[in-house]
Design a protein around this motif. Sequence first.
Motif, PDB file in Angstrom:
ATOM      1  N   SER A  13       0.818  -1.214   0.000  1.00 62.36           N
ATOM      2  CA  SER A  13       0.000   0.000   0.000  1.00 62.36           C
ATOM      3  C   SER A  13       0.851   1.264   0.000  1.00 62.36           C
ATOM      4  N   LYS A  14       1.969   1.260   0.710  1.00 61.47           N
ATOM      5  CA  LYS A  14       2.849   2.432   0.706  1.00 61.47           C
ATOM      6  C   LYS A  14       3.479   2.644  -0.644  1.00 61.47           C
ATOM      7  N   LEU A  15       3.780   1.551  -1.300  1.00 58.83           N
ATOM      8  CA  LEU A  15       4.394   1.650  -2.619  1.00 58.83           C
ATOM      9  C   LEU A  15       3.424   2.256  -3.629  1.00 58.83           C
ATOM     10  N   LEU A  16       2.151   1.893  -3.537  1.00 59.56           N
ATOM     11  CA  LEU A  16       1.168   2.399  -4.484  1.00 59.56           C
ATOM     12  C   LEU A  16       1.006   3.905  -4.397  1.00 59.56           C
ATOM     13  N   GLU A  17       1.219   4.456  -3.195  1.00 57.94           N
ATOM     14  CA  GLU A  17       1.038   5.889  -3.032  1.00 57.94           C
ATOM     15  C   GLU A  17       2.038   6.678  -3.860  1.00 57.94           C
ATOM     16  N   ASP A  18       3.137   6.065  -4.226  1.00 58.17           N
ATOM     17  CA  ASP A  18       4.185   6.790  -4.938  1.00 58.17           C
ATOM     18  C   ASP A  18       4.165   6.551  -6.432  1.00 58.17           C
ATOM     19  N   LEU A  19       3.351   5.585  -6.928  1.00 57.18           N
ATOM     20  CA  LEU A  19       3.403   5.219  -8.335  1.00 57.18           C
ATOM     21  C   LEU A  19       2.286   5.893  -9.111  1.00 57.18           C
ATOM     22  N   VAL A  20       2.604   6.365 -10.315  1.00 60.74           N
ATOM     23  CA  VAL A  20       1.582   6.924 -11.201  1.00 60.74           C
ATOM     24  C   VAL A  20       1.085   5.809 -12.121  1.00 60.74           C
ATOM     25  N   GLN A  21      -0.178   5.992 -12.590  1.00 57.60           N
ATOM     26  CA  GLN A  21      -0.794   4.960 -13.426  1.00 57.60           C
ATOM     27  C   GLN A  21      -1.817   5.598 -14.337  1.00 57.60           C
ATOM     28  N   PRO A  22      -1.810   5.244 -15.635  1.00 53.81           N
ATOM     29  CA  PRO A  22      -2.825   5.780 -16.542  1.00 53.81           C
ATOM     30  C   PRO A  22      -4.215   5.300 -16.147  1.00 53.81           C
ATOM     31  N   PRO A  23      -5.254   5.979 -16.640  1.00 50.54           N
ATOM     32  CA  PRO A  23      -6.622   5.580 -16.278  1.00 50.54           C
ATOM     33  C   PRO A  23      -7.007   4.238 -16.903  1.00 50.54           C
TER      34      PRO A  23
ATOM     35  N   PHE B  90     -13.412  13.153 -15.957  1.00 48.92           N
ATOM     36  CA  PHE B  90     -14.324  12.500 -16.908  1.00 48.92           C
ATOM     37  C   PHE B  90     -14.981  13.534 -17.812  1.00 48.92           C
ATOM     38  N   SER B  91     -15.213  13.089 -19.046  1.00 46.94           N
ATOM     39  CA  SER B  91     -15.988  13.889 -20.000  1.00 46.94           C
ATOM     40  C   SER B  91     -16.804  12.923 -20.858  1.00 46.94           C
ATOM     41  N   TRP B  92     -17.844  13.491 -21.549  1.00 46.86           N
ATOM     42  CA  TRP B  92     -18.762  12.661 -22.323  1.00 46.86           C
ATOM     43  C   TRP B  92     -18.968  13.239 -23.713  1.00 46.86           C
ATOM     44  N   THR B  93     -19.235  12.340 -24.646  1.00 46.03           N
ATOM     45  CA  THR B  93     -19.723  12.766 -25.958  1.00 46.03           C
ATOM     46  C   THR B  93     -21.090  12.139 -26.166  1.00 46.03           C
ATOM     47  N   ARG B  94     -21.913  12.850 -26.955  1.00 49.23           N
ATOM     48  CA  ARG B  94     -23.245  12.343 -27.292  1.00 49.23           C
ATOM     49  C   ARG B  94     -23.429  12.467 -28.792  1.00 49.23           C
ATOM     50  N   ASN B  95     -23.699  11.343 -29.410  1.00 40.90           N
ATOM     51  CA  ASN B  95     -23.840  11.281 -30.876  1.00 40.90           C
ATOM     52  C   ASN B  95     -22.614  11.855 -31.575  1.00 40.90           C
TER      53      ASN B  95
ATOM     54  N   THR C 245     -15.008   9.387 -21.425  1.00 41.12           N
ATOM     55  CA  THR C 245     -13.537   9.453 -21.469  1.00 41.12           C
ATOM     56  C   THR C 245     -13.026   9.751 -20.077  1.00 41.12           C
ATOM     57  N   ALA C 246     -12.068   8.914 -19.576  1.00 38.91           N
ATOM     58  CA  ALA C 246     -11.402   9.119 -18.280  1.00 38.91           C
ATOM     59  C   ALA C 246      -9.957   9.514 -18.568  1.00 38.91           C
ATOM     60  N   ARG C 247      -9.523  10.663 -18.022  1.00 39.19           N
ATOM     61  CA  ARG C 247      -8.225  11.227 -18.429  1.00 39.19           C
ATOM     62  C   ARG C 247      -7.436  11.675 -17.215  1.00 39.19           C
ATOM     63  N   ASN C 248      -6.101  11.388 -17.242  1.00 43.02           N
ATOM     64  CA  ASN C 248      -5.161  12.020 -16.310  1.00 43.02           C
ATOM     65  C   ASN C 248      -3.882  12.318 -17.081  1.00 43.02           C
ATOM     66  N   GLU C 249      -2.855  12.673 -16.348  1.00 43.04           N
ATOM     67  CA  GLU C 249      -1.642  13.119 -17.028  1.00 43.04           C
ATOM     68  C   GLU C 249      -0.943  12.011 -17.789  1.00 43.04           C
ATOM     69  N   ARG C 250      -1.319  10.724 -17.535  1.00 43.79           N
ATOM     70  CA  ARG C 250      -0.671   9.599 -18.205  1.00 43.79           C
ATOM     71  C   ARG C 250      -1.434   9.110 -19.432  1.00 43.79           C
ATOM     72  N   GLY C 251      -2.640   9.624 -19.678  1.00 41.09           N
ATOM     73  CA  GLY C 251      -3.364   9.184 -20.852  1.00 41.09           C
ATOM     74  C   GLY C 251      -4.873   9.258 -20.650  1.00 41.09           C
ATOM     75  N   ALA C 252      -5.607   8.734 -21.630  1.00 40.94           N
ATOM     76  CA  ALA C 252      -7.073   8.780 -21.598  1.00 40.94           C
ATOM     77  C   ALA C 252      -7.626   7.428 -22.028  1.00 40.94           C
TER      78      ALA C 252
ATOM     79  N   LEU D  98      -6.458   3.275 -31.500  1.00 42.97           N
ATOM     80  CA  LEU D  98      -6.594   4.645 -31.048  1.00 42.97           C
ATOM     81  C   LEU D  98      -5.588   4.872 -29.940  1.00 42.97           C
ATOM     82  N   SER D  99      -5.197   6.111 -29.766  1.00 43.10           N
ATOM     83  CA  SER D  99      -4.285   6.494 -28.691  1.00 43.10           C
ATOM     84  C   SER D  99      -4.951   7.597 -27.899  1.00 43.10           C
ATOM     85  N   ASN D 100      -5.205   7.299 -26.618  1.00 41.43           N
ATOM     86  CA  ASN D 100      -5.901   8.243 -25.735  1.00 41.43           C
ATOM     87  C   ASN D 100      -7.235   8.680 -26.326  1.00 41.43           C
ATOM     88  N   GLY D 101      -7.935   7.732 -26.996  1.00 43.48           N
ATOM     89  CA  GLY D 101      -9.249   7.996 -27.538  1.00 43.48           C
ATOM     90  C   GLY D 101      -9.267   8.636 -28.900  1.00 43.48           C
TER      91      GLY D 101
END
Length: 1202
Positions: A36-46, A78-83, A124-131, A395-398
Amino acid sequence: MQLEIMPRKKRLSAGRVPLILFLCQMISALDVPLDSKLLEDLVQPPTITQQSPKDYIVDPRENIVIQCEAKGKPPPSFSWTRNGTHFDIDKDPLVTMKAGLGTLIINIMGEGKAETYEGVYQCTARNERGAAISNNIVVRPSRSPLWTKEKLEPITLRSGQSLILPCRPPVGLPPAIIFWMDNSFQRLPQSERVSQGLNGDLYFSNVLPEDSREDYICYARFNHTQTIQQKQPISLKVVLVDELNDTIAANLSDTEVYGAKSSRERPPTFLTPQGNASNKEELRGNVLSLECIAEGLPTPIIYWIKEDGTLPTNRTFYRNFQKTLQITQVSEADSGKYQCIAKNALGVIHHTISVTVKAAPYWIMAPQNLVLSPGEDGALVCRANGNPKPRISWLSNGVPIEIAPDDPSRKINGDTIIFSSVQERSSAVYQCNASNEYGYLLGNAFVNVLAEPPRILTSENTLYQVIANRPALLDCAFFGSPLPTIEWFKGTKGSALREDTYVLHENGTLEIPVAQKDSTGTYTCVARNKLGMAKNEVHLEIKDPTRIIKQPEYAVVQRGSTVSFECKVKHDHTLIPTVIWLKDNGELPSDGRFTVDKDQLVVADVSDSDGGTYTCVANTTLDDVSASAVLSVVAPTPTPAPIYDVPNPPFDLELTDQLDKSVQLSWTPGDDNNSPITKFIIEYEDAMHEAGLWHHQTEVPGTQTTAQLKLSPYVNYSFRVMAENSLGRSLPSEASEQYLTKAAEPDKNPMTVEGLGSEPDNLVITWQPLNGFESNGPGLQYKVSWRQKDGDDEWTSVVVANVSKYIVSGTPTFVPYLIKVQALNDVGFAPEPAVVMGHSGEDLPMVAPGNVHVTVVNSTLAEVHWDPVPLKSVRGHLQGYRIYYWTDQNSSKRNRRHIEKKILTFQGSKTHGMLPGLEPFSHYTLNVRVVNGKGEGPASPDRVFHTPEGVPSAPSSLKIVNPTLDSLTLEWDPPSHPNGILTEYTLKYQPINSTHELGPLVDLKIPANKTRWTLKNLNFSTRYKFYFYAQTSAGSGSQITEEAVTTVDEGKMAMASRQVDIATQGWFIGLMCAVALLILILLIVCFIRRNKGGKYPVKEKEDAHPDPEIQPMKEDDGTFGEYSDAEDHKPLKKGSRTPSDRTVKKEDSDDSLVDYGEGVNGQFNEDGSFIGQYSGKKEKEPAEGNESSEAPSPVNAMNSFV
């Protein structure tokens, strides 16, 4: 290179922990087993963790919730598209997003409409590592439209024609579930002849009169909105038309007669599908449903085959009375030609269905998350299959990869993206889309580039203690990116440990296969990668094993003496041992005679019960050792003189080889008391279910002291043994130790499963429950399942406990059900139970029999005919028809309120029956009712009929009064049963002489209104026999007889007395003696001839003077014709001397239902005949003192000697 993370381990002794290999695991969005301590320091894409289905049908009456949840580090937005365009939720007050999640909530319960928000949504779920993106979620509100108004003309068909009742439900979303019911919401019964097709239409292979009804209603159930729509009722009338009326039927208008098939028997033709061949396409993984429905008379039977192969055994199911073939989990291998065959007695037809199985895309290898360190290489692989072959796009990051920002480290090669020398900026989420005309797959997989120096996750300075000559395991859980290398060192100096002496596991653990004293020391684990180094020290101590250097020894002692056992232990000086003593693997008896000293056990005043095995156990925190010795106790004095008796009980019962379903029992025999033991009897007690009750287990020969016993699950066994010799059986031994067998699923199901309804709307399912011994485990319950026999409903099940009955409420009245009761417990289910058939509750029949008519056979017998009621209206088991009938007592005999009704029941489906024992010349009323197990239905309209006149009964009495010299006066009472209108009386009489010979017969007719008659001009002092009977227009009735004598002329008697007395003359006496001798000789000759079957004079006299009482039966004399017994036509002798009261009473009436077997509640056979022979009754023998009899004759006297 993939990143590997090693989990943290607890501090455990290497001597007690089995070898555990911690396999390297890739960091993935779905399963990251990190500290659990290790996870606090690691970044991970969505990564998308939850989303709504692709085809999302919503209830228009409730708020719309479109799910989208994801995880990542840092948490994604998070963001959404419609049609296909951006959906700005801030501008729509009805749309909100859950905090911290991407789930949309559209509030339409207030003022919005679901149709407004119909469309294709993507999250779409996005952070600094990707979408990461979700599937395209197509949101559509469910629809349950009404049926279009239509006028349905009544349908009239000839019996035997085929028919299709169309349903054509409105198109809803999702499609409706179709079923046919009547106005009472009862499902219409279906069979091989009548069934519902896959399109919802109701098909009749041929119609029958009982199909006539006015409420064929097709219902459409829309489950999403929980609504049911119904079509207008369809009226169907089926008429019986023979060949002579075919022409008339052909001229009826089209609105009256539906269909054109002949009502004659005919070979099958298909109602659906049309033609000889058709095509069917289905998608892989779905259920393939093929349907063939045929018409014909008699009803065709459907068979299925696969022309170019066999049907899969475990995936093939037949529905709808074999008219539908279903194959589950269909695959491309199921493509081919399937043939349905319809067959009846007049022919066979075939239809071939060519099946093609297509496939929406399915994964062969879905893309997996990839964790790399800077400069490493890797690849994402996306492989899918389908029919047709799916197209792969990335696709890359959507964003389609063709227009996504360029990354020099990646190269696309069809279904693979190859990464070379990645950098942290190469982190992204890639989407693989595999699509064809039948659907698509969308897979998200991230590439996460991490640069992390090594870390050791095992606690510092962990101490491991191991017994010498045993394996030692030293842990070193680690983490780093790039993957660190692991080295182990001993002490502060020296080179890395090599694998020729040690075992280095991939998870970093160091194994010493055989630890020795010199293995003691400090070990260092070092983890290195290009970003740094980490190390950790652990300590290992090797301990001496514990040993027993002085073991207890076998001992034989006499009763009353003292014995000691010695046990000296040597152990590692740093460990503290504990020594305990056991007797027969149990604690020592709590008896002051047992003394435990430092190194020995002392037993004083030894008794027989002290014999056994004594064990010394020495244990430390790291190991334990034990040693045992046997003590045998013997008698202190010589064996006394032989005593012959039953054996002493066995002892020392021991259970070994304890398995789930067997155990070995051993024992020591007791003294046989000088008579050899012939056998041992083993009994068991189940302390859990039947404590205190012993059952027979098995028997073994007297030479055997062990037995392998078969056990049942979940029984707390105790055993005891008895010995038997020629003198008898010993007392039971002490019970063995208890042995609780493991629980298992039941191996049998309840017996005597029945389904009977106690009320019209329920089904009472009963069974014989299992006993505790049969339960095989805790939590005994019963899974009660039922479904209607005639229908496609799924099984409905309920689990109950501690009962042997379950009531299903709300069932249709008298519908066949398939029932099964399966036992289960906490372990599992019993084998699949047998299916039995029952019926829901019966209700009183609804319809009275129609067209009741009566045919009068004769004056005492009538035949009743009626039309059967429709079986559906019986609403129960048809038990038969019941006729109520009674005479109209409207004159004087009885009060109308006390009319006695008679009942006859005809079993089965008979439509006619005979009413015997009727009163002639009577008015009768009857009605007919149908009977089921619940009771009687309504009565048919009353039918009235009249019985014709019959012959009367005998006059009630006949008396002869006022005898004179030449006259006799007869008085009589009319017949008690005139059975018509009396027309006259007939009086016949004849004189009888002193030898009982009958004189000439005189026949006299007397008016019917007379009850007294005087006969004149008779001979004086003469006996006369009278035969008297009444007559109606139907004939003569039974006769009554009487005898009487005219008085003597006193003047002539006086004159005879003055004459010479002949009887005193000698010549007369000699003559009489001669006559007597001749008569005696004649009687002897007659006796001999009679024994040889010959005739004799008296017989000839009887033939010459027939008794007028013996008259032939007439057809209209009241007998029952074909029901008469042959004995009715035998002549019956009935004479009488005048009784003391000069009155002859009439015979009891023979015309009674009691004579036919069951009185007013008599039963008929299946063919309508009355149970018991329906025959004329024999004339009764005259009762002594009441009926007169003939005067004695020589023949009668001889017969009395025979």
